[in-house]
Design an enzyme around this catalytic site. Structure first.
Site, PDB file in Angstrom:
ATOM      1  N   PRO A   1     -40.636  67.755  84.692  1.00 50.79           N
ATOM      2  CA  PRO A   1     -39.589  68.226  83.786  1.00 50.79           C
ATOM      3  C   PRO A   1     -39.868  67.956  82.313  1.00 50.79           C
ATOM      4  O   PRO A   1     -40.373  66.902  81.954  1.00 50.79           O
ATOM      5  CB  PRO A   1     -38.345  67.459  84.251  1.00 50.79           C
ATOM      6  CG  PRO A   1     -38.855  66.316  85.044  1.00 50.79           C
ATOM      7  CD  PRO A   1     -40.143  66.767  85.649  1.00 50.79           C
ATOM      8  N   ASN A   2     -39.536  68.951  81.524  1.00 48.92           N
ATOM      9  CA  ASN A   2     -39.583  68.910  80.060  1.00 48.92           C
ATOM     10  C   ASN A   2     -40.995  69.008  79.483  1.00 48.92           C
ATOM     11  O   ASN A   2     -41.175  69.123  78.270  1.00 48.92           O
ATOM     12  CB  ASN A   2     -38.870  67.661  79.503  1.00 48.92           C
ATOM     13  CG  ASN A   2     -37.419  67.627  79.929  1.00 48.92           C
ATOM     14  OD1 ASN A   2     -36.701  68.593  79.700  1.00 48.92           O
ATOM     15  ND2 ASN A   2     -36.981  66.554  80.564  1.00 48.92           N
ATOM     16  N   ARG A  19     -41.539  69.057  71.639  1.00 53.02           N
ATOM     17  CA  ARG A  19     -40.722  67.959  72.142  1.00 53.02           C
ATOM     18  C   ARG A  19     -41.232  66.620  71.602  1.00 53.02           C
ATOM     19  O   ARG A  19     -42.359  66.216  71.910  1.00 53.02           O
ATOM     20  CB  ARG A  19     -40.831  67.934  73.676  1.00 53.02           C
ATOM     21  CG  ARG A  19     -40.152  66.766  74.312  1.00 53.02           C
ATOM     22  CD  ARG A  19     -40.539  66.619  75.777  1.00 53.02           C
ATOM     23  NE  ARG A  19     -39.825  65.516  76.365  1.00 53.02           N
ATOM     24  CZ  ARG A  19     -40.192  64.894  77.471  1.00 53.02           C
ATOM     25  NH1 ARG A  19     -41.259  65.286  78.139  1.00 53.02           N
ATOM     26  NH2 ARG A  19     -39.486  63.889  77.926  1.00 53.02           N
ATOM     27  N   ASN A  31     -48.261  64.506  86.200  1.00 55.30           N
ATOM     28  CA  ASN A  31     -47.324  63.896  85.255  1.00 55.30           C
ATOM     29  C   ASN A  31     -45.913  64.251  85.723  1.00 55.30           C
ATOM     30  O   ASN A  31     -45.449  65.377  85.488  1.00 55.30           O
ATOM     31  CB  ASN A  31     -47.556  64.400  83.828  1.00 55.30           C
ATOM     32  CG  ASN A  31     -46.658  63.659  82.841  1.00 55.30           C
ATOM     33  OD1 ASN A  31     -45.692  63.008  83.236  1.00 55.30           O
ATOM     34  ND2 ASN A  31     -46.978  63.765  81.560  1.00 55.30           N
ATOM     35  N   ALA A  67     -39.761  62.310  83.809  1.00 54.97           N
ATOM     36  CA  ALA A  67     -38.742  61.293  84.096  1.00 54.97           C
ATOM     37  C   ALA A  67     -38.531  61.070  85.593  1.00 54.97           C
ATOM     38  O   ALA A  67     -37.999  60.021  85.990  1.00 54.97           O
ATOM     39  CB  ALA A  67     -37.428  61.683  83.425  1.00 54.97           C
ATOM     40  N   ARG A 123     -42.278  51.368  76.097  1.00 54.66           N
ATOM     41  CA  ARG A 123     -41.071  52.112  75.723  1.00 54.66           C
ATOM     42  C   ARG A 123     -39.838  51.458  76.368  1.00 54.66           C
ATOM     43  O   ARG A 123     -39.868  50.274  76.684  1.00 54.66           O
ATOM     44  CB  ARG A 123     -41.252  53.574  76.120  1.00 54.66           C
ATOM     45  CG  ARG A 123     -42.474  54.218  75.420  1.00 54.66           C
ATOM     46  CD  ARG A 123     -42.637  55.662  75.787  1.00 54.66           C
ATOM     47  NE  ARG A 123     -41.478  56.447  75.372  1.00 54.66           N
ATOM     48  CZ  ARG A 123     -41.214  57.676  75.839  1.00 54.66           C
ATOM     49  NH1 ARG A 123     -42.042  58.245  76.719  1.00 54.66           N
ATOM     50  NH2 ARG A 123     -40.147  58.325  75.426  1.00 54.66           N
TER      51      ARG A 123
HETATM   52  C1  DQA Z   1     -43.885  60.915  80.432  1.00 53.21           C
HETATM   53  C2  DQA Z   1     -43.130  59.584  80.336  1.00 53.21           C
HETATM   54  C3  DQA Z   1     -41.773  59.683  81.005  1.00 53.21           C
HETATM   55  O1  DQA Z   1     -41.075  58.453  80.889  1.00 53.21           O
HETATM   56  C4  DQA Z   1     -40.938  60.764  80.341  1.00 53.21           C
HETATM   57  O2  DQA Z   1     -39.694  60.901  81.005  1.00 53.21           O
HETATM   58  C5  DQA Z   1     -41.654  62.065  80.264  1.00 53.21           C
HETATM   59  C6  DQA Z   1     -43.064  62.072  79.890  1.00 53.21           C
HETATM   60  C7  DQA Z   1     -45.206  60.876  79.628  1.00 53.21           C
HETATM   61  O3  DQA Z   1     -46.023  61.767  79.835  1.00 53.21           O
HETATM   62  O4  DQA Z   1     -45.404  59.996  78.792  1.00 53.21           O
HETATM   63  O5  DQA Z   1     -41.059  63.124  80.421  1.00 53.21           O
HETATM   64  O6  DQA Z   1     -44.222  61.148  81.794  1.00 53.21           O
END
Ligand code: DQA
Length: 147
Positions: free
Chosen positions: A11-12, A19, A75, A78, A108
């Site tokens: 996601p994302n 982003r 990857n 989240a 983080r």
């Molecule tokens: C991520 C790290 C995750 O915590 C985050 O929610 C992401 C990206 C990274 O590539 O650093 O969406 O997987």
């Protein structure tokens, strides 16, 4: 025979480039995938890629990879921190999976320090920005050479 690797993004990650570029870099996912393909050119490796914002589709992609892939660079975004269903899918697919992050999740927020997935993955790479993916591919290929 060529090694078949799935590069799977959760996601994302379709929003890479716009982003939070200070955290995730200025490259789009397509830029990163093009660089990865250029990096394996001539190495008898086939990269297929998929991205989904949906947990179920990521699970389906892992199930499907059982039928053709030698390994997965994943990857999970989240879902890393929450998804027992993805953990079970990784275990079920019986493929070497490298958990891959652009950022160093341990530097983080606390909620990112826990991964539901690491324990069932071959290895974990994070903190190297887009280079995390090429490092993960190199590690996966080195592992496959030992089999
Ligand atoms: C991520 C790290 C995750 O915590 C985050 O929610 C992401 C990206 C990274 O590539 O650093 O969406 O997987």
């Amino acid at each position: 025979m060529a090694r078949q690797i799935l590069v799977l993004n959760g996601p994302n990650l379709n929003l890479l480039g716009t982003r939070e570029p200070d955290v995730y870099g200025a490259d789009t996912l397509d830029d990163i995938l093009a660089e990865l393909r250029a990096g394996v050119a001539g190495r008898d490796v086939e990269l297929r890629d998929a991205q989904s914002n949906s947990e179920g589709e990521l699970i389906n992609a892992l199930h499907d990879a059982r039928t053709w892939a030698d390994g997965v660079v994943f990857n999970p975004g989240a879902y890393t921190h929450t998804s027992i269903a993805l953990r079970d899918a990784i275990s079920a697919c019986e493929l070497p999976v490298v958990e891959t992050h652009l950022s160093n999740v341990h530097a983080r927020e606390e909620f990112r320090h826990t991964s539901m997935l690491s324990a069932v993955c071959l290895g974990v790479v994070g903190g190297f920005g887009k280079h995390s993916y090429s490092i993960a591919i190199d590690g996966l290929l080195a592992h496959l050479d030992t089999l």
